[in-house]
Design an enzyme around this catalytic site. Structure first.
Site, short mmCIF file in Angstrom:
data_model
loop_
_atom_site.label_atom_id
_atom_site.label_comp_id
_atom_site.label_asym_id
_atom_site.label_seq_id
_atom_site.Cartn_x
_atom_site.Cartn_y
_atom_site.Cartn_z
N SER A 134 2.37 -6.01 7.60
CA SER A 134 0.74 -6.04 7.37
C SER A 134 -0.07 -6.96 6.99
O SER A 134 -0.92 -7.70 6.89
CB SER A 134 0.44 -4.98 7.66
OG SER A 134 1.01 -3.84 8.61
N GLY A 191 4.25 -4.22 3.46
CA GLY A 191 4.24 -5.64 3.21
C GLY A 191 3.72 -6.55 4.53
O GLY A 191 3.60 -7.40 4.25
N ASP A 228 -1.92 -1.11 10.72
CA ASP A 228 -2.00 -1.12 9.27
C ASP A 228 -3.17 -1.96 8.32
O ASP A 228 -3.26 -2.78 7.43
CB ASP A 228 -0.84 -1.28 8.86
CG ASP A 228 -0.09 0.19 8.33
OD1 ASP A 228 -0.83 0.73 8.62
OD2 ASP A 228 0.79 0.22 8.15
N LYS A 279 0.82 -1.26 0.01
CA LYS A 279 -0.56 0.20 -0.12
C LYS A 279 0.60 0.89 0.05
O LYS A 279 1.83 1.40 0.65
CB LYS A 279 -1.46 -0.72 1.45
CG LYS A 279 -0.01 0.02 2.35
CD LYS A 279 0.07 1.25 2.79
CE LYS A 279 0.90 1.49 4.20
NZ LYS A 279 1.95 2.31 5.06
N GLY A 284 7.14 1.41 5.07
CA GLY A 284 6.31 2.32 4.82
C GLY A 284 5.17 1.88 4.10
O GLY A 284 4.24 2.26 3.66
#
Ligand code: C5P
Length: 304
Positions: free
Chosen positions: A123, A121, A156, A18, A118
């Site tokens: 999560s 990955g 996340d 994301k 950030g």
């Protein structure tokens, strides 16, 4: 995302990364976390792969294959109990029936998403493990139960269970509101050689209770003109991250010379993205970044 559905055959799943198009740290909380307003978007072309297969031993086994370039620091992940994939599998086993496994499984994780970036990955791997094992073991746990487990695994993780490409995430990140505006964007995503520790970046940040809200960003994003949305991008964690890792400011300066719509760090860094007009444009920008020796550069669209 479940790709193969015959339960006796290996189950192959995609765990997408994301980016945070908008991230505002609203306040520090007494529990040590931060109150956030963030709009996350899934990536189509940056993902890990998990393969799940039954094994006779009755155990939970994890194998990790690194597909990321070795030039990235902090990339080697332990396949030990600390790994979020194993934590997710154990959590699911605990809440299901009497804690015994329907069958042992070997999970093979191919890591393509850089760690400490950030990009979510770890999560995403955890969320995908919950979805995949719920299916593989035929547990029938509800979306609500899976979301509650995901929130315990990490702030996340719930985002990756949402059936929406863009999601407004509030609370510490675990309260999800699907966003109406979902433009497909052409992106260049890059991570410098060194990563960043999420707790360290949060410790260095200054909350912005008065800054423009996610509502302003989402309103701008409703307009199909990407340039309008681009002006509303924000990340409260970028400044503290730059103070901890000079490679991020170097990346920002490199992208200042490119005619992209906008560029910004994602999450707590150290990965960075630029929004380009077309695929061709994104490939050109990516080639120039690679020529400057950036450790990892990838072209991707957002998921739709
Ligand atoms: O939730 P997660 O375990 O992924 O968070 C990792 C760390 O990031 C936390 O221990 C905390 O230091 C920081 N964090 C935070 N506020 C959030 C999310 C994460 O301070 N909303």
């Amino acid at each position: 995302m479940v790709v193969e559905t015959r339960s006796t055959a290996p189950l192959v799943c995609i765990a997408p990364a994301k980016i945070n198009l908008y991230l505002r740290v609203v306040a520090r909380r007494p529990d040590g976390f931060h109150e956030l307003e963030t709009v996350m978007a899934g990536l189509r072309d940056v993902y890990d792969t998990l393969t799940i297969e039954a094994i006779p031993s009755g155990e939970l086994e994890l194998r990790i294959e690194q597909a990321c370039p070795p030039r990235l620091d902090g990339q080697t992940l332990p396949a030990s109990g600390d790994n979020l994939v194993l934590k997710a599998a154990r959590r699911l086993r605990e809440v299901s029936a009497d804690g015994t496994l329907p069958c042992g499984v070997r999970i093979t994780l191919i890591k393509r998403v850089p760690a400490a970036a950030g990009l979510g990955g770890g999560s995403s791997d955890a969320a995908t493990t919950l979805l995949a094992l719920n299916h593989f073991w035929k547990l029938g746990q509800s979306q609500e139960t899976l979301l509650a487990m995901a929130a315990q695994l990490g702030s996340d993780v719930p985002f990756f269970l949402a059936n929406s490409p863009w999601v407004l995430c509030t609370g510490r990140g675990e309260i999800l509101t699907p966003a109406a505006s979902q433009q497909q964007l052409w992106l260049v995503v890059a991570r410098p050689r060194t990563g960043l520790s999420t707790p360290a970046v949060f410790r260095a940040c200054t909350p912005e209770p008065e800054a423009a809200s996610a509502e302003v960003f989402l309103k701008a994003a409703e307009n199909p003109q990407t340039s309008l949305m681009a002006r509303a991008l924000h990340n409260s964690l970028q400044q503290p991250a730059e103070s901890l890792n000079p490679e991020i400011a170097a990346l920002r300066r490199a992208l200042d010379h490119e005619h992209v719509h906008v560029h910004q760090m994602t999450g707590s860094g150290s990965a960075y993205f630029a929004i380009c007009s077309t695929r061709r444009h994104a490939c050109q920008v990516a080639a120039r970044l690679r020529a400057q020796g950036l450790a990892w550069v990838q072209v991707s669209t957002t998921r739709i």
